[in-house]
Design an enzyme around this catalytic site. Structure first.
Site, PDB file in Angstrom:
ATOM      1  N   ASP A  27       1.236  -0.998  -0.090  1.00 16.41           N
ATOM      2  CA  ASP A  27      -0.120   0.136   0.405  1.00 16.41           C
ATOM      3  C   ASP A  27       1.242   0.686  -0.043  1.00 16.41           C
ATOM      4  O   ASP A  27       2.052   1.031   0.257  1.00 16.41           O
ATOM      5  CB  ASP A  27      -0.762   0.310   1.465  1.00 16.41           C
ATOM      6  N   HIS A  67      -7.623  -4.598  10.021  1.00 19.77           N
ATOM      7  CA  HIS A  67      -7.186  -4.317   8.445  1.00 19.77           C
ATOM      8  C   HIS A  67      -6.254  -4.533   8.628  1.00 19.77           C
ATOM      9  O   HIS A  67      -5.126  -5.387   9.464  1.00 19.77           O
ATOM     10  CB  HIS A  67      -6.970  -3.052   8.285  1.00 19.77           C
ATOM     11  N   GLU A 113      -9.928  -1.435   5.536  1.00 22.80           N
ATOM     12  CA  GLU A 113      -9.934  -0.869   6.343  1.00 22.80           C
ATOM     13  C   GLU A 113     -11.762  -1.974   6.790  1.00 22.80           C
ATOM     14  O   GLU A 113     -12.038  -2.734   5.428  1.00 22.80           O
ATOM     15  CB  GLU A 113     -11.011   0.382   6.657  1.00 22.80           C
ATOM     16  N   ASP A 124      -7.875  -2.706  14.019  1.00 18.75           N
ATOM     17  CA  ASP A 124      -9.043  -2.597  13.999  1.00 18.75           C
ATOM     18  C   ASP A 124      -9.249  -3.591  12.982  1.00 18.75           C
ATOM     19  O   ASP A 124     -10.440  -3.852  12.116  1.00 18.75           O
ATOM     20  CB  ASP A 124      -9.525  -1.272  13.412  1.00 18.75           C
TER      21      ASP A 124
HETATM   22  C1  GLP Z   1      -0.261   0.608   8.964  1.00 22.50           C
HETATM   23  C2  GLP Z   1      -0.171  -0.319   7.198  1.00 22.50           C
HETATM   24  C3  GLP Z   1      -0.183  -1.859   7.423  1.00 22.50           C
HETATM   25  C4  GLP Z   1       0.004  -2.668   9.002  1.00 22.50           C
HETATM   26  C5  GLP Z   1      -0.639  -1.940   9.862  1.00 22.50           C
HETATM   27  C6  GLP Z   1      -0.053  -2.103  10.978  1.00 22.50           C
HETATM   28  O1  GLP Z   1      -1.512   0.928   8.262  1.00 22.50           O
HETATM   29  N1  GLP Z   1      -0.948   0.063   6.000  1.00 22.50           N
HETATM   30  O2  GLP Z   1       0.254  -2.238   6.727  1.00 22.50           O
HETATM   31  O3  GLP Z   1       0.217  -4.256   8.799  1.00 22.50           O
HETATM   32  O4  GLP Z   1      -0.488  -0.708  10.195  1.00 22.50           O
HETATM   33  O5  GLP Z   1       1.063  -1.396  12.368  1.00 22.50           O
HETATM   34  P1  GLP Z   1       2.243  -1.738  12.610  1.00 22.50           P
HETATM   35  O6  GLP Z   1       3.281  -3.194  12.334  1.00 22.50           O
HETATM   36  O7  GLP Z   1       3.449  -0.450  12.817  1.00 22.50           O
HETATM   37  O8  GLP Z   1       1.430  -1.970  13.674  1.00 22.50           O
END
Ligand code: GLP
Length: 260
Positions: A66, A137, A142, A135
């Protein structure tokens, strides 16, 4: 779905082992790359293996999950730059072999379609690294995302923008409101999904992902429909798993010839 409960350092080694096995079998392996803090230890371990053991990414391909829409090309939080710093440059991965959706494109839907085509043309993703949002995702799909979605523009939830404000000096107003993200259908096309989650704040999302009903409300639950999905969690992230003892027992008695 396989669930492995272990300390974060061990989880990173397991994920790196799976990636290394692919790279040693086929130098032009296609890896799916995630941003966020969850994969950082995996990237550290891959960088170490590159430096100390000659693990090569020279012929591999990388596709990011992304990208934020509208962040300047040189913004440090632009995911392309994050991936360059966290993994690509550390393993001497040629820049042109690592791609992401173009969040600065004048025509965003066309950029999304071109990205889908690029993944297809590369033969699809062999192993996709994933984190999970609080949440539920994955990538930036989302809650409410179609379980069949493809790469497209999404609006970030308030929760995700608050979660990610830490990367923008704690200022939620500086977190972009939109992103381009591989869809759940796109992610499900990868041949192996490896999701990492650590910390108690991920426990509910992990419980839903592994044990909840498949639902757009918890987008990661779509992974229950994938024939080869691995969920790597530490004790804190596993703390709400109903069948944690069974997952532990299964992993402890796993035949040694069976990788992830
Ligand atoms: C972001 C990214 C995701 C990631 C998520 C969790 O929103 N787009 O790919 O998995 O956050 O982040 P973290 O690994 O920092 O908890």
């Amino acid at each position: 779905m396989e669930v492995v409960i272990a300390p974060a350092e061990e989880l990173a080694v397991l994920a790196a082992d799976a990636i290394e096995a692919l790279l040693r079998r086929r130098a032009d392996t296609v890896l799916g790359l995630a941003t966020g803090s969850s994969p950082l230890k995996v990237y550290d371990e891959l960088a170490r293996r590159h430096a100390e053991e000659g693990l090569s990414f020279a012929e591999a391909r990388g596709f990011m999950l992304d990208e934020y829409v509208g962040l300047d090309a040189d913004h440090p939080e632009r995911y392309r730059n994050v991936i360059a710093t966290e993994i690509a440059e550390r393993v001497a991965w040629p820049a042109e072999r690592v791609q992401g959706p173009d969040g600065l494109a004048a025509d965003l839907p066309a950029a999304c379609a071109a990205y889908e085509e690029a993944i297809r043309a590369a033969g699809g993703v062999d192993l996709q690294i994933l984190g999970i949002g609080t949440d539920g995702h994955i990538a930036f799909n989302e809650p409410g995302s179609s379980l069949a979605s493809r790469t497209r523009i999404k609006t970030l939830t308030k929760q995700t923008r608050e979660d990610n404000a830490r990367f923008f000096d704690g200022d939620v107003d500086r977190v972009p409101t939109h992103c381009l993200t591989q869809g759940l259908g796109t992610i499900m096309d990868a041949r192996h999904l490896v999701l990492l989650a650590t910390g108690r704040h991920k426990a509910e999302a992990v419980h839903q992902l592994v044990e909840g009903p498949v639902s757009a409300l918890w987008p990661a639950t779509v992974m229950q429909l994938h024939p080869h999905a691995t969920v790597l969690v530490d004790e804190a992230a596993a703390s709400r798993l109903q069948l944690a003892d069974y997952y532990r027992q299964t992993y402890a008695s796993k035949p040694s010839w069976q990788g992830l």
